[in-house]
Design an enzyme around this catalytic site. Structure first.
Site, short mmCIF file in Angstrom:
data_model
loop_
_atom_site.label_atom_id
_atom_site.label_comp_id
_atom_site.label_asym_id
_atom_site.label_seq_id
_atom_site.Cartn_x
_atom_site.Cartn_y
_atom_site.Cartn_z
CE1 TYR A 36 -3.10 2.90 0.55
CE2 TYR A 36 -2.01 3.45 2.55
CZ TYR A 36 -3.03 3.63 1.52
OH TYR A 36 -3.55 5.14 1.62
CB THR A 90 1.51 9.83 4.00
OG1 THR A 90 1.98 9.91 5.34
CG2 THR A 90 2.53 10.21 2.98
CB SER A 118 -3.14 12.49 5.68
OG SER A 118 -4.00 11.93 4.69
CE1 TYR A 141 -7.32 14.58 -2.13
CE2 TYR A 141 -7.13 13.65 0.17
CZ TYR A 141 -6.74 13.54 -1.15
OH TYR A 141 -5.75 13.03 -1.71
CG HIS A 285 -1.28 11.84 -4.97
ND1 HIS A 285 -2.16 12.57 -4.79
CD2 HIS A 285 -1.43 10.71 -4.26
CE1 HIS A 285 -2.90 12.55 -3.92
NE2 HIS A 285 -2.42 11.13 -3.36
CB SER A 317 6.56 12.97 -6.98
OG SER A 317 5.16 13.11 -6.64
CB VAL A 319 12.34 13.56 -2.40
CG1 VAL A 319 13.55 14.02 -1.58
CG2 VAL A 319 11.80 14.68 -3.39
NE ARG A 340 5.48 5.16 -2.80
CZ ARG A 340 5.27 5.83 -3.90
NH1 ARG A 340 5.78 6.89 -4.21
NH2 ARG A 340 4.24 5.57 -4.51
#
Length: 389
Positions: A36, A90, A118, A141, A285, A317, A319, A340
């Site tokens: 995931y 995240t 997030s 969002y 993303h 994205s 890094v 991540r």
């Protein structure tokens, strides 16, 4: 638990790079959980291109230079940062470590960098605000029901949040095949194969299962309902009809710093400025949305040319190193956002793992500055970067 804690400390001692932390997270997490965080959309070509872009840009050393007075510190939106890095938003962090959002917030605060909460966080906003020591930003969002959006930003204002980051690149969630194949559902569903996999990862099992499956802390979730993947749950929450009029509406509602995240077209710089936004996050993303999208580093110079220093540019994205940070700043970014990388640290050792990941970035950035010939990270310019075929 003492044995588990000792294992975490040993894994951190053996992790000398973000790639090492990724390997540690892969060993720690059940496959459905690791995939995931680690996976991308469809063929994952965007995710691969994000890394390829950083590899294709090389640094030019100006040695010999006196670099005995180096500092990685910078300022952004009136906030002092220990380095030009933000932990980006995240979701579902508690799948990796119990109360994962709180561990991320504390780790960021200890390292002197912001943490973006997030919209898919699993903890209460009040608890995260307290853990962050006032350094957290909030991702948003715009929901189908704008009253729900107003309620969330009203709570954020009351809790002292000063920066809001609205994400616009998720009209539909990306088709993440690893999650589909693994059956990574919300909440968890169990098959014999998944149970066996969890038993093979006793550290995660003993820490995570007593807390139950992570549940959304900031998004409403119908009792008794399940979704085939996390992406399907996100689809149920997000309004696909968002345009610049909605972003202007949000500007009217929020008195603090307002950032738009998810732009890939440099032509959107002018609409963002016209709408009164304070910053832009150039983002695909992390390769989790549009498969085949351009890499963010490749379009960063075009954004910088369009922005003409009128609005700070952030980039995410791909890094993975402190050297990546220096390349991004040189090409026009005020800072980078990572996702991540700090989740790999979180998965390995909780808050200590987050701090370890951030320490790796800062050490590598400082070393890159010294070897390139810079005392201040803000002095990096395109002149120190060469693109290779």
């Amino acid at each position: 638990m003492a044995l588990l804690d000792a294992l975490c400390r040993r894994r951190l001692r053996a992790a000398h790079s973000i790639d090492d932390l990724r390997d540690a997270a892969r060993r720690t997490l059940p496959r459905m959980v690791f995939d995931y965080v680690d996976g991308g959309a469809q063929s994952e070509s965007t995710m691969r291109q994000n890394r390829a872009a950083f590899e294709h840009h090389r640094l030019l050393s100006a040695a010999p230079v006196d670099v005995s007075r180096r500092s990685t510190a910078t300022a952004l939106f009136g906030q002092s940062l220990a380095m030009p890095l933000i932990i980006g938003p995240t979701g579902y962090a508690s799948a990796f470590w119990p109360k994962g959002d709180l561990a991320l917030a504390r780790g960021a605060a200890a390292a002197g960098v912001p943490f973006v909460v997030s919209n898919g966080a699993n903890a209460r906003l009040r608890d995260i605000a307290e853990a962050s020591g006032g350094q957290a930003w909030l991702q948003l969002y715009i929901a189908h029901d704008k009253q729900a959006t107003l309620g969330l930003i009203g709570e954020a204002r009351a809790l002292g949040f000063e920066t809001l980051e609205v994400t616009v690149d998720t009209a539909l969630p990306g088709r993440r095949l690893r999650d589909i194949r693994n059956g990574f559902t919300v909440p968890y569903s169990w098959t014999p194969a998944k149970v066996v996999d969890v038993l093979r990862h006793p550290g995660w099992m003993l820490r995570a299962l007593p807390h139950g499956a992570p549940r959304p802390g900031l998004m409403p979730m119908e009792q008794g309902r399940s979704w085939a993947t996390v992406s399907e749950f996100v689809r149920s929450q997000i309004n696909p009809a968002i345009g610049w009029d909605d972003l202007k509406w949000l500007r009217d509602q929020w008195p603090g710093t307002l950032i738009v995240k998810g732009l890939l077209d440099p032509g959107q710089v002018e609409p963002a400025i016209a709408a009164g936004y304070d910053g832009i996050v150039i983002s695909n993303h992390g390769g989790r949305q549009l498969d085949g999208a351009v890499s963010t580093l490749d379009v960063l110079p075009d954004f910088a040319a369009a922005a003409k220093r009128r609005i700070p540019l952030l980039i995410d994205s791909g890094v993975r190193t402190g050297t990546d940070i220096l390349k991004a700043v040189a090409l026009g970014a005020s800072a980078v956002q990572v996702g991540r990388a700090t989740l790999y640290g979180l998965s390995t050792a909780g808050e200590a793992g987050v701090g370890h990941a951030l320490g790796i970035f800062r050490t590598e950035l400082d070393m890159a500055m010294a070897l390139v010939g810079l005392n201040r990270v803000a002095d990096a310019t395109p002149a120190i970067v060469r693109a290779i075929a």
